[in-house]
Motif scaffolding. Structure first.
Motif, PDB file in Angstrom:
ATOM      1  N   ASP A 134       5.822   4.389  62.619  1.00 41.69           N
ATOM      2  CA  ASP A 134       5.632   5.143  63.865  1.00 41.69           C
ATOM      3  C   ASP A 134       5.644   4.251  65.104  1.00 41.69           C
ATOM      4  N   PHE A 135       5.306   2.982  64.922  1.00 50.55           N
ATOM      5  CA  PHE A 135       5.328   2.059  66.053  1.00 50.55           C
ATOM      6  C   PHE A 135       6.703   2.032  66.712  1.00 50.55           C
ATOM      7  N   TYR A 136       7.737   2.160  65.875  1.00 52.15           N
ATOM      8  CA  TYR A 136       9.115   2.048  66.365  1.00 52.15           C
ATOM      9  C   TYR A 136       9.686   3.382  66.814  1.00 52.15           C
ATOM     10  N   ASP A 137       8.993   4.465  66.454  1.00 48.95           N
ATOM     11  CA  ASP A 137       9.462   5.812  66.774  1.00 48.95           C
ATOM     12  C   ASP A 137       8.942   6.216  68.151  1.00 48.95           C
ATOM     13  N   ARG A 138       9.305   5.425  69.156  1.00 45.99           N
ATOM     14  CA  ARG A 138       8.833   5.625  70.532  1.00 45.99           C
ATOM     15  C   ARG A 138       9.935   5.171  71.477  1.00 45.99           C
ATOM     16  N   PRO A 139       9.776   5.418  72.784  1.00 49.86           N
ATOM     17  CA  PRO A 139      10.768   4.929  73.743  1.00 49.86           C
ATOM     18  C   PRO A 139      10.991   3.426  73.573  1.00 49.86           C
ATOM     19  N   THR A 140      12.243   3.013  73.613  1.00 48.82           N
ATOM     20  CA  THR A 140      12.606   1.631  73.281  1.00 48.82           C
ATOM     21  C   THR A 140      11.968   0.602  74.207  1.00 48.82           C
ATOM     22  N   LEU A 141      11.842   0.947  75.494  1.00 51.84           N
ATOM     23  CA  LEU A 141      11.231  -0.010  76.419  1.00 51.84           C
ATOM     24  C   LEU A 141       9.763  -0.246  76.074  1.00 51.84           C
ATOM     25  N   ASP A 142       9.087   0.797  75.600  1.00 54.28           N
ATOM     26  CA  ASP A 142       7.688   0.642  75.178  1.00 54.28           C
ATOM     27  C   ASP A 142       7.600  -0.245  73.948  1.00 54.28           C
ATOM     28  N   VAL A 143       8.527  -0.025  73.010  1.00 52.16           N
ATOM     29  CA  VAL A 143       8.528  -0.834  71.795  1.00 52.16           C
ATOM     30  C   VAL A 143       8.807  -2.300  72.133  1.00 52.16           C
ATOM     31  N   ALA A 144       9.776  -2.525  73.020  1.00 58.29           N
ATOM     32  CA  ALA A 144      10.102  -3.899  73.408  1.00 58.29           C
ATOM     33  C   ALA A 144       8.881  -4.597  74.000  1.00 58.29           C
TER      34      ALA A 144
ATOM     35  N   ASN B 137      17.727  -7.222  65.267  1.00 61.40           N
ATOM     36  CA  ASN B 137      17.139  -6.153  66.072  1.00 61.40           C
ATOM     37  C   ASN B 137      16.161  -5.344  65.243  1.00 61.40           C
ATOM     38  N   ALA B 138      15.205  -4.699  65.940  1.00 61.31           N
ATOM     39  CA  ALA B 138      14.373  -3.677  65.320  1.00 61.31           C
ATOM     40  C   ALA B 138      14.855  -2.329  65.835  1.00 61.31           C
ATOM     41  N   VAL B 139      15.250  -1.442  64.942  1.00 59.14           N
ATOM     42  CA  VAL B 139      15.752  -0.123  65.330  1.00 59.14           C
ATOM     43  C   VAL B 139      14.595   0.733  65.831  1.00 59.14           C
ATOM     44  N   THR B 140      14.832   1.437  66.946  1.00 60.59           N
ATOM     45  CA  THR B 140      13.787   2.257  67.553  1.00 60.59           C
ATOM     46  C   THR B 140      14.226   3.712  67.677  1.00 60.59           C
ATOM     47  N   GLU B 141      13.301   4.557  68.083  1.00 62.13           N
ATOM     48  CA  GLU B 141      13.540   5.983  68.358  1.00 62.13           C
ATOM     49  C   GLU B 141      14.042   6.732  67.125  1.00 62.13           C
ATOM     50  N   ARG B 142      14.294   8.005  67.315  1.00 66.68           N
ATOM     51  CA  ARG B 142      14.535   8.869  66.159  1.00 66.68           C
ATOM     52  C   ARG B 142      15.956   8.767  65.637  1.00 66.68           C
ATOM     53  N   ASP B 143      16.151   9.288  64.440  1.00 63.00           N
ATOM     54  CA  ASP B 143      17.482   9.371  63.856  1.00 63.00           C
ATOM     55  C   ASP B 143      18.421  10.006  64.862  1.00 63.00           C
ATOM     56  N   GLY B 144      19.598   9.443  65.021  1.00 64.66           N
ATOM     57  CA  GLY B 144      20.590  10.038  65.899  1.00 64.66           C
ATOM     58  C   GLY B 144      20.481   9.574  67.337  1.00 64.66           C
TER      59      GLY B 144
ATOM     60  N   GLY C  74      12.328   1.539  62.730  1.00 68.72           N
ATOM     61  CA  GLY C  74      11.518   0.646  61.903  1.00 68.72           C
ATOM     62  C   GLY C  74      12.307  -0.139  60.883  1.00 68.72           C
ATOM     63  N   ARG C  75      13.622  -0.163  61.042  1.00 68.60           N
ATOM     64  CA  ARG C  75      14.450  -0.982  60.159  1.00 68.60           C
ATOM     65  C   ARG C  75      15.120  -2.101  60.955  1.00 68.60           C
ATOM     66  N   ALA C  76      15.620  -3.086  60.236  1.00 69.99           N
ATOM     67  CA  ALA C  76      16.320  -4.194  60.881  1.00 69.99           C
ATOM     68  C   ALA C  76      17.789  -3.833  61.063  1.00 69.99           C
ATOM     69  N   TYR C  77      18.333  -4.229  62.207  1.00 69.04           N
ATOM     70  CA  TYR C  77      19.785  -4.174  62.419  1.00 69.04           C
ATOM     71  C   TYR C  77      20.225  -5.616  62.652  1.00 69.04           C
TER      72      TYR C  77
END
Length: 206
Positions: free
Chosen positions: A6-16, A84-91, A69-72
């Motif tokens: 869930d940490f990664y399932d948020r707006p990308t700038l917040d995750v960064a 990279n750490a993938v963020t936000e929802r599928d799609g 929450g996966r690596a790219y």
DNA sequence: CGTTCGATGCACT
DNA sequence: GTGCATCGAACGT
């Protein structure tokens, strides 16, 4: 504690922003190497011309379209693996590029791997604060390769942990090394930290 | 201090 | 065939 999906399932700038100060850990049979994240960049969606998703879905950028929450991990300039750490929802294809770490664990292993880089030839390893300075350098120091593409970051051999450390104040600036999308200030780093990359782009760094 | 440039692999056009 | 989300050596000022 390992950061949950869930940490990664948020707006990308917040995750960064929130990834700064977190601990990136890579465990292999030959040893464990880890460092605190001190620099990162956000790449956000198909409308971001610098994001790999700008061309629409392809085989290479498929992880961006998958779950957060996966690596790219991809190969750049034929030489460097970028993580990279993938963020936000599928799609919604977006991710955070890890650009620099402060080395914490496995320094001897990092030195050995960095010294082994083809272009370093006879030279030994760089100073410790340069071991993970730059996106290509940190993947080499930690032993992260294309084999780690798509790996889940909340369990297994490649993980990111919250150690509740305060690394310093943050500074936002334009992303580095790209030709397009430079108008966005989507790079975040610990101000003045010696392991932060990008001297030649001169900008903040406080 | 600064800028240029070669190494090196592959996705994309 | 072109162009990279780079690195670091080599050279110029």
């Amino acid at each position: 504690m390992i950061l949950p999906r869930d940490f990664y399932d948020r707006p990308t700038l917040d995750v960064a922003r929130d990834l700064i100060g977190k601990l990136l850990v890579h465990r292999l049979p030959e040893g464990t190497a880890a460092g605190l994240i001190v620099e990162a960049e956000a790449y956000i969606g198909e409308d971001d011309p610098a994001c790999h998703a700008a061309t629409g879905p392809t085989e290479r950028n498929a992880p961006l379209y998958g779950p957060p929450g996966r690596a790219y991990v991809y190969l750049n300039y034929g030489l460097h693996d970028m993580m990279n750490a993938v963020t936000e929802r599928d799609g919604h294809p977006s991710a955070v590029l890890i650009r620099a770490l402060e080395p914490v664990e496995g320094l001897a292993l990092m030195r050995r791997r960095r010294a082994r880089a083809p272009w370093r030839k006879g030279k030994g390893p760089p100073p410790d604060h340069d071991l993970c300075r730059g996106p290509g350098n940190l993947t080499r120091a930690l032993g992260i390769t294309l084999a780690d593409n798509c790996r889940t970051l909340s369990r297994g051999q490649l993980t990111i942990h919250d150690r509740d450390v305060n690394v310093g104040s943050l500074a936002w600036s334009p992303r580095i090394g790209i030709r397009v999308g430079t108008e966005h200030h989507w790079r975040v780093a610990v101000a003045g930290h010696r392991s932060v990359s990008g001297q030649k782009w001169k900008r903040e760094n406080e």
